[in-house]
Design a protein around this motif. Structure first.
Motif, mmCIF file in Angstrom:
data_model
loop_
_atom_site.group_PDB
_atom_site.id
_atom_site.type_symbol
_atom_site.label_atom_id
_atom_site.label_comp_id
_atom_site.label_asym_id
_atom_site.label_seq_id
_atom_site.Cartn_x
_atom_site.Cartn_y
_atom_site.Cartn_z
ATOM 1 N N THR A 153 -12.818 -22.315 -6.672
ATOM 2 C CA THR A 153 -13.693 -23.421 -6.273
ATOM 3 C C THR A 153 -13.063 -24.274 -5.175
ATOM 4 O O THR A 153 -13.765 -24.926 -4.421
ATOM 5 C CB THR A 153 -14.082 -24.317 -7.476
ATOM 6 N N ARG A 209 -13.080 -26.464 0.443
ATOM 7 C CA ARG A 209 -12.466 -26.308 1.762
ATOM 8 C C ARG A 209 -13.513 -25.947 2.815
ATOM 9 O O ARG A 209 -13.432 -26.378 3.973
ATOM 10 C CB ARG A 209 -11.387 -25.214 1.723
ATOM 11 N N SER A 267 -13.746 -34.048 -1.309
ATOM 12 C CA SER A 267 -13.968 -33.795 -2.736
ATOM 13 C C SER A 267 -14.047 -35.091 -3.541
ATOM 14 O O SER A 267 -14.403 -35.078 -4.713
ATOM 15 C CB SER A 267 -12.890 -32.870 -3.299
ATOM 16 N N ARG A 312 -19.651 -33.522 -4.692
ATOM 17 C CA ARG A 312 -19.394 -32.964 -6.024
ATOM 18 C C ARG A 312 -20.703 -32.565 -6.708
ATOM 19 O O ARG A 312 -20.787 -31.521 -7.342
ATOM 20 C CB ARG A 312 -18.614 -33.944 -6.890
ATOM 21 N N ARG A 356 -10.182 -28.207 -10.123
ATOM 22 C CA ARG A 356 -9.584 -29.457 -10.614
ATOM 23 C C ARG A 356 -10.370 -30.049 -11.788
ATOM 24 O O ARG A 356 -9.842 -30.805 -12.576
ATOM 25 C CB ARG A 356 -9.566 -30.514 -9.499
ATOM 26 N N ASP A 357 -11.668 -29.710 -11.855
ATOM 27 C CA ASP A 357 -12.549 -30.344 -12.857
ATOM 28 C C ASP A 357 -13.388 -29.312 -13.585
ATOM 29 O O ASP A 357 -14.475 -29.600 -14.033
ATOM 30 C CB ASP A 357 -13.487 -31.339 -12.160
ATOM 31 N N ARG A 379 -1.498 -35.217 -2.136
ATOM 32 C CA ARG A 379 -2.742 -34.594 -2.616
ATOM 33 C C ARG A 379 -2.893 -34.776 -4.120
ATOM 34 O O ARG A 379 -3.990 -35.010 -4.616
ATOM 35 C CB ARG A 379 -2.755 -33.110 -2.249
ATOM 36 N N ARG A 436 -9.011 -40.282 -7.793
ATOM 37 C CA ARG A 436 -10.380 -40.517 -7.325
ATOM 38 C C ARG A 436 -11.229 -40.920 -8.534
ATOM 39 O O ARG A 436 -11.005 -40.437 -9.662
ATOM 40 C CB ARG A 436 -10.920 -39.277 -6.616
HETATM 41 O O1 DC Z 1 -7.134 -25.730 -4.799
HETATM 42 P P1 DC Z 1 -7.271 -26.082 -3.314
HETATM 43 O O2 DC Z 1 -6.005 -26.610 -2.718
HETATM 44 O O3 DC Z 1 -7.841 -24.965 -2.513
HETATM 45 O O4 DC Z 1 -8.345 -27.286 -3.311
HETATM 46 C C1 DC Z 1 -8.667 -27.988 -2.143
HETATM 47 C C2 DC Z 1 -9.106 -29.403 -2.482
HETATM 48 O O5 DC Z 1 -10.378 -29.375 -3.122
HETATM 49 C C3 DC Z 1 -8.174 -30.182 -3.406
HETATM 50 O O6 DC Z 1 -7.564 -31.258 -2.751
HETATM 51 C C4 DC Z 1 -9.038 -30.732 -4.502
HETATM 52 C C5 DC Z 1 -10.414 -30.244 -4.227
HETATM 53 N N1 DC Z 1 -11.007 -29.565 -5.377
HETATM 54 C C6 DC Z 1 -11.731 -30.329 -6.261
HETATM 55 O O7 DC Z 1 -11.809 -31.542 -6.103
HETATM 56 N N2 DC Z 1 -12.353 -29.742 -7.308
HETATM 57 C C7 DC Z 1 -12.262 -28.426 -7.500
HETATM 58 N N3 DC Z 1 -12.876 -27.857 -8.537
HETATM 59 C C8 DC Z 1 -11.496 -27.620 -6.614
HETATM 60 C C9 DC Z 1 -10.874 -28.239 -5.551
#
Ligand code: DC
Length: 225
Positions: A34, A39, A103, A109, A130-131, A180, A187
């Protein structure tokens, strides 16, 4: 029939994508990265010349966003913007920072939530982000929080960059990772945190094989394979 889902969340550089992809391969599940989707949105925003932190500027861009996700013959997830394969371009450093910023925007979102849930409604998935365990798939069969010490993550990221022929210093990479982490954890909407019922896997002291073993045993505790 109902599909099975495995949610893997954690900070940048914990080895999520490599491990989630290998796990999916072993189980015959679809792997959904995701982060790559966020990205791709970030790249579209940069290409439009819009500041990725500007909520009022970013939200209207979503309506025109021509984004597609597909799987190559090799099974690898690829991202497309207006028909162009941007799978490599979204890995650039400037896109990482922009992805973290876009994000944090609620409209982004919300837009991606349906996209992700639909995938999980149509396939057995290993989804990483992340979520995923907290918001996207709180009912996932297996929820895992995958992490590692920031220094270990910085060392791995440095290696990855070197293998791609990109130069970077350890301190800069570590600073970036910490920044990061902070953005993702603080957030107001869907912050990075361990979901209720998520198993913790800390890979600081583990190599790839050991981490995969750890993941597999957590999965086997929850679903019959
Ligand atoms: O895992 P990554 O580094 O490719 O993710 C890029 C950015 O996207 C990261 O800073 C957080 C965001 N992200 C998010 O908020 N929720 C997700 N499910 C996946 C990534």
């Amino acid at each position: 029939m109902s599909y099975r889902s495995i949610a893997i969340d954690g900070p940048a550089g914990a080895g999520k994508s490599t491990l989630a992809r290998k796990l999916a391969e072993k189980l015959g599940f679809l792997y959904v990265d995701t982060g790559a989707i966020y990205r791709t949105v970030a790249l579209a925003v940069l290409r439009a010349g819009t500041d990725p932190s500007d909520q009022a500027g970013v939200a209207p861009l979503l309506e025109e966003l021509d984004m597609k996700m597909a799987y190559g013959a090799d099974g690898v997830q690829r991202m497309y913007l207006a028909g162009e394969d941007v799978s490599e371009a979204i890995r650039e450093h400037r896109v990482s920072g922009a992805a973290s910023k876009v994000s944090a925007i609620p409209e982004v979102r919300a837009f991606l939530l349906d996209f992700q849930r639909k995938l999980a409604g149509e396939h057995d998935v290993v989804m990483d982000g992340r979520d995923i365990g907290t918001v996207v798939l709180p009912q996932a069969d297996v929820k895992i929080f995958l992490t590692a010490a920031p220094e270990a993550r910085a060392r791995r990221r440095l290696l990855e960059l070197e293998q791609r022929g990109q130069e970077a210093g350890f301190d800069a990479v570590l600073r970036d990772i910490r920044e990061r982490d902070w953005q993702d954890e603080h957030r107001p909407i869907a912050p990075l945190k361990r979901a209720d019922g998520a198993a913790l896997l800390d890979t600081t002291q583990l190599n790839l094989e050991q981490s995969l073993e750890g993941l597999l045993s957590l999965v086997k505790e929850k679903i019959a394979l």
